[in-house]
Design an enzyme around this catalytic site. Structure first.
Site, PDB file in Angstrom:
ATOM      1  N   ASN A 174      44.973  -0.564 -35.039  1.00  0.00           N
ATOM      2  CA  ASN A 174      45.551  -1.263 -36.179  1.00  0.00           C
ATOM      3  C   ASN A 174      46.503  -0.365 -36.967  1.00  0.00           C
ATOM      4  OD1 ASN A 174      46.071  -2.977 -38.306  1.00  0.00           O
ATOM      5  ND2 ASN A 174      43.942  -3.423 -38.752  1.00  0.00           N
TER       6      ASN A 174
ATOM      7  N   HIS B 230      30.040 -11.690 -42.027  1.00  0.00           N
ATOM      8  CA  HIS B 230      30.671 -11.122 -43.218  1.00  0.00           C
ATOM      9  C   HIS B 230      30.541 -12.134 -44.355  1.00  0.00           C
ATOM     10  CE1 HIS B 230      33.555  -7.939 -41.348  1.00  0.00           C
ATOM     11  NE2 HIS B 230      32.347  -7.896 -40.809  1.00  0.00           N
TER      12      HIS B 230
ATOM     13  N   ARG C 273      26.340  -9.114 -43.875  1.00  0.00           N
ATOM     14  CA  ARG C 273      26.895  -7.994 -44.631  1.00  0.00           C
ATOM     15  C   ARG C 273      27.451  -8.539 -45.934  1.00  0.00           C
ATOM     16  NH1 ARG C 273      32.521  -4.912 -43.413  1.00  0.00           N
ATOM     17  NH2 ARG C 273      33.203  -6.648 -44.714  1.00  0.00           N
TER      18      ARG C 273
ATOM     19  N   TYR D 270      37.722  -3.383 -51.224  1.00  0.00           N
ATOM     20  CA  TYR D 270      37.576  -3.518 -49.780  1.00  0.00           C
ATOM     21  C   TYR D 270      36.605  -4.639 -49.398  1.00  0.00           C
ATOM     22  CZ  TYR D 270      35.513  -2.707 -45.234  1.00  0.00           C
ATOM     23  OH  TYR D 270      35.014  -2.883 -43.971  1.00  0.00           O
TER      24      TYR D 270
ATOM     25  N   ASP E  96      28.780  -2.196 -46.516  1.00  0.00           N
ATOM     26  CA  ASP E  96      29.746  -1.203 -46.044  1.00  0.00           C
ATOM     27  C   ASP E  96      30.381  -0.504 -47.241  1.00  0.00           C
ATOM     28  OD1 ASP E  96      31.639   0.297 -44.747  1.00  0.00           O
ATOM     29  OD2 ASP E  96      32.585  -1.382 -43.694  1.00  0.00           O
TER      30      ASP E  96
ATOM     31  N   HIS F 191      32.486   2.112 -46.816  1.00  0.00           N
ATOM     32  CA  HIS F 191      33.799   2.507 -46.303  1.00  0.00           C
ATOM     33  C   HIS F 191      34.187   3.907 -46.749  1.00  0.00           C
ATOM     34  CE1 HIS F 191      37.479   0.865 -44.200  1.00  0.00           C
ATOM     35  NE2 HIS F 191      36.469   0.321 -43.559  1.00  0.00           N
TER      36      HIS F 191
ATOM     37  N   GLU G  38      26.471   1.225 -44.364  1.00  0.00           N
ATOM     38  CA  GLU G  38      27.485   1.682 -43.421  1.00  0.00           C
ATOM     39  C   GLU G  38      28.494   2.612 -44.082  1.00  0.00           C
ATOM     40  OE1 GLU G  38      31.096  -0.117 -40.648  1.00  0.00           O
ATOM     41  OE2 GLU G  38      29.702  -1.492 -41.638  1.00  0.00           O
TER      42      GLU G  38
ATOM     43  N   GLU H  69      32.502   3.699 -36.436  1.00  0.00           N
ATOM     44  CA  GLU H  69      33.601   2.835 -36.010  1.00  0.00           C
ATOM     45  C   GLU H  69      34.879   3.633 -35.762  1.00  0.00           C
ATOM     46  OE1 GLU H  69      35.735   0.693 -39.688  1.00  0.00           O
ATOM     47  OE2 GLU H  69      33.591   0.287 -39.610  1.00  0.00           O
TER      48      GLU H  69
ATOM     49  N   ARG I  13      28.233   2.791 -34.527  1.00  0.00           N
ATOM     50  CA  ARG I  13      29.109   1.630 -34.687  1.00  0.00           C
ATOM     51  C   ARG I  13      30.360   1.690 -33.813  1.00  0.00           C
ATOM     52  NH1 ARG I  13      29.726  -2.256 -36.661  1.00  0.00           N
ATOM     53  NH2 ARG I  13      31.046  -2.033 -38.487  1.00  0.00           N
TER      54      ARG I  13
ATOM     55  N   HIS J  35      31.396  -1.953 -33.745  1.00  0.00           N
ATOM     56  CA  HIS J  35      32.399  -2.449 -34.685  1.00  0.00           C
ATOM     57  C   HIS J  35      32.967  -3.774 -34.174  1.00  0.00           C
ATOM     58  CE1 HIS J  35      35.253  -2.079 -37.876  1.00  0.00           C
ATOM     59  NE2 HIS J  35      36.300  -1.771 -37.132  1.00  0.00           N
TER      60      HIS J  35
ATOM     61  N   ASP K  77      40.754  -6.825 -36.156  1.00  0.00           N
ATOM     62  CA  ASP K  77      41.835  -6.151 -35.446  1.00  0.00           C
ATOM     63  C   ASP K  77      41.419  -5.698 -34.046  1.00  0.00           C
ATOM     64  OD1 ASP K  77      40.136  -4.175 -36.278  1.00  0.00           O
ATOM     65  OD2 ASP K  77      41.623  -3.027 -37.381  1.00  0.00           O
TER      66      ASP K  77
ATOM     67  N   GLU L 291      28.520  -6.771 -35.137  1.00  0.00           N
ATOM     68  CA  GLU L 291      29.387  -7.309 -36.185  1.00  0.00           C
ATOM     69  C   GLU L 291      30.182  -8.487 -35.629  1.00  0.00           C
ATOM     70  OE1 GLU L 291      32.652  -5.712 -39.459  1.00  0.00           O
ATOM     71  OE2 GLU L 291      32.228  -4.512 -37.674  1.00  0.00           O
TER      72      GLU L 291
ATOM     73  N   TRP M 283      40.100   4.564 -47.654  1.00  0.00           N
ATOM     74  CA  TRP M 283      40.027   3.108 -47.504  1.00  0.00           C
ATOM     75  C   TRP M 283      39.067   2.785 -46.383  1.00  0.00           C
ATOM     76  CZ3 TRP M 283      40.773  -0.934 -44.011  1.00  0.00           C
ATOM     77  CH2 TRP M 283      40.782  -2.214 -44.588  1.00  0.00           C
TER      78      TRP M 283
END
Length: 405
Positions: free
Chosen positions: A37, A122, A147, A159, A212, A214, A238, A264, A285, A314, A318, A341, A405
């Site tokens: 991505n 999600h 999640r 996020y 998550d 992140h 996560e 991930e 992940r 993961h 994307d 996921e 991010w």
């Protein structure tokens, strides 16, 4: 069965995807996902200039040797771009192997360890009430795991909570540049516990919950979060901290009983090795597209199983349906599978380009027993959706400091 041709396709049926098709002399073909991505064309260049010329004429059935050739045979062997290229070739070769054998790939891996693949939804929202109402919908749909992500009051663009707002492409406008989001750790820590407190009060403990972070916390901040969330028994937390400094996860593990998920962004089993053998994570992940394909993830699963670490690949939007279906085969086989996921089956445009059959039932995915991976790619349809240069967002603290991010 020699490789005659390898094609590379870049299309954007809602998101950018890099797809490869490996074609043998007898016209048997397999497909793979090479998407990175925001760096899609870098993978295309690596494939077209450095990988494909080396594979024409090789035996498509020698999957392990080709994997080693592309990895060990290149001095610059690691990194997201090169591994995505290897991953795509590997998936395509497993697809070919399954078609030759007349078997789904999970049978070639050793058969099923379970009836279906448990997935987590999600569940996002602008407020706690929004998230909980959406969680009720997910539970009614049969999900057993979810999640939860919520917009943090006073922070724009948190996020995981874009929801029905503008997507990343629209945020980038006519001149694609990374959109910028804000972040405040203090506001986040002061708020996030309330989301899980109310979720447990309303829905009890039968629904398993994840969250998550992140990579936005320091290790000691992650300890504080883990302790605050311990009463709400999460399935896992996560990416609480960036993974580059492995000792950070030891700090968290030593001070909280919160299950942790990571990986991930792992490219190889070597990225995962210290976390698994030191037992500082509970779920790994890594995705097939970003971790070396089916060959590499099978080895990762076997290694993780020795340390009671479970697989939770993961599954972001994307990653194309090719990667999704590769995960289905790995998840069905892996004896130490945990959860997958899942972001849904995609839009009508996505499913016009990628053809596959999978069914969500009672929170689990069921796939058909068809030879290979079980997904096809419509070249003509893909031409209708040309590539759009795009980036993931950038996050800054309230004082302007660049953040994770």
């Amino acid at each position: 069965m020699k490789i005659k041709e390898i094609k590379v396709f870049v299309c954007c049926p809602g998101r950018n995807f890099v797809t490869i098709k490996v074609i043998t002399e007898d016209a048997t073909y397999g497909i793979g996902d090479a998407t990175v991505n925001g760096r899609e064309m870098a993978v295309v260049a690596y494939l077209e200039e450095h990988v494909i010329p080396c594979l024409i004429g090789k035996d498509a059935q020698q999957i392990e040797d080709i994997w080693q050739y592309l990895y060990k045979g290149a001095y610059w062997q690691n990194g997201a771009i090169s591994i995505a290229a290897i991953s795509a070739i590997d998936m395509a070769l497993w697809d070919i192997k399954g078609k030759i054998a007349g078997l789904p790939v999970y049978q070639l891996l050793g058969g099923k360890s379970r009836k279906a693949v448990t997935v987590y939804a999600h569940v996002n929202g602008e407020t706690v009430d929004d998230v909980l109402n959406n969680l009720e919908v997910a539970i009614d749909q049969g999900y057993k795991v979810a999640r939860l992500q919520c917009t943090i009051p006073g922070i724009a663009g948190t996020y995981g909570t874009l929801g029905k707002k503008k997507n990343y492409y629209e945020l980038q406008g006519d001149r694609p540049l990374p959109p910028e989001h804000g972040w405040s750790t203090t506001k986040y820590l002061n708020f996030i516990t309330e989301l899980f407190k109310q979720a447990r009060e309303r829905f009890g403990y039968d629904i398993e919950l994840c969250h998550d972070v992140h990579s936005r916390l320091t290790p000691i901040e992650a300890v504080q979060l883990g302790k605050m969330l311990e009463p709400y028994r999460l399935k896992f937390l996560e990416d609480p901290v960036t993974y580059e400094n492995t000792d950070g996860y030891q700090v968290i593990r030593n001070q909280t009983a919160m299950p942790l998920a990571l990986g991930e962004k792992f490219n190889t089993i070597w990225d995962a090795k210290p976390f698994i053998e030191n037992q500082t994570i509970d779920f790994v992940r890594t995705a097939a597209t970003h971790g070396g394909g089916i060959t590499a993830l099978k080895k990762l699963a076997d290694f993780a199983a020795l340390y009671h670490v479970r697989m939770a690949p993961h599954g972001a939007p994307d990653l194309s349906p090719i990667c999704f279906m590769a995960h289905m085969h790995l998840d069905l086989w892996a004896p130490n599978f945990g959860v997958q996921e899942f972001i849904g089956f995609g839009t009508s445009t996505l499913n016009e380009v990628f053809k596959y059959k999978a069914e969500l039932k009672d929170g689990s995915i069921h796939i058909e027993d068809v030879p290979g991976i079980g997904v096809d790619f419509d070249e003509a349809a893909a031409e209708k959706y040309p590539y759009k240069r795009s980036y993931l967002p950038v996050t800054r603290l309230e004082d302007g400091t660049l953040w994770s991010w």
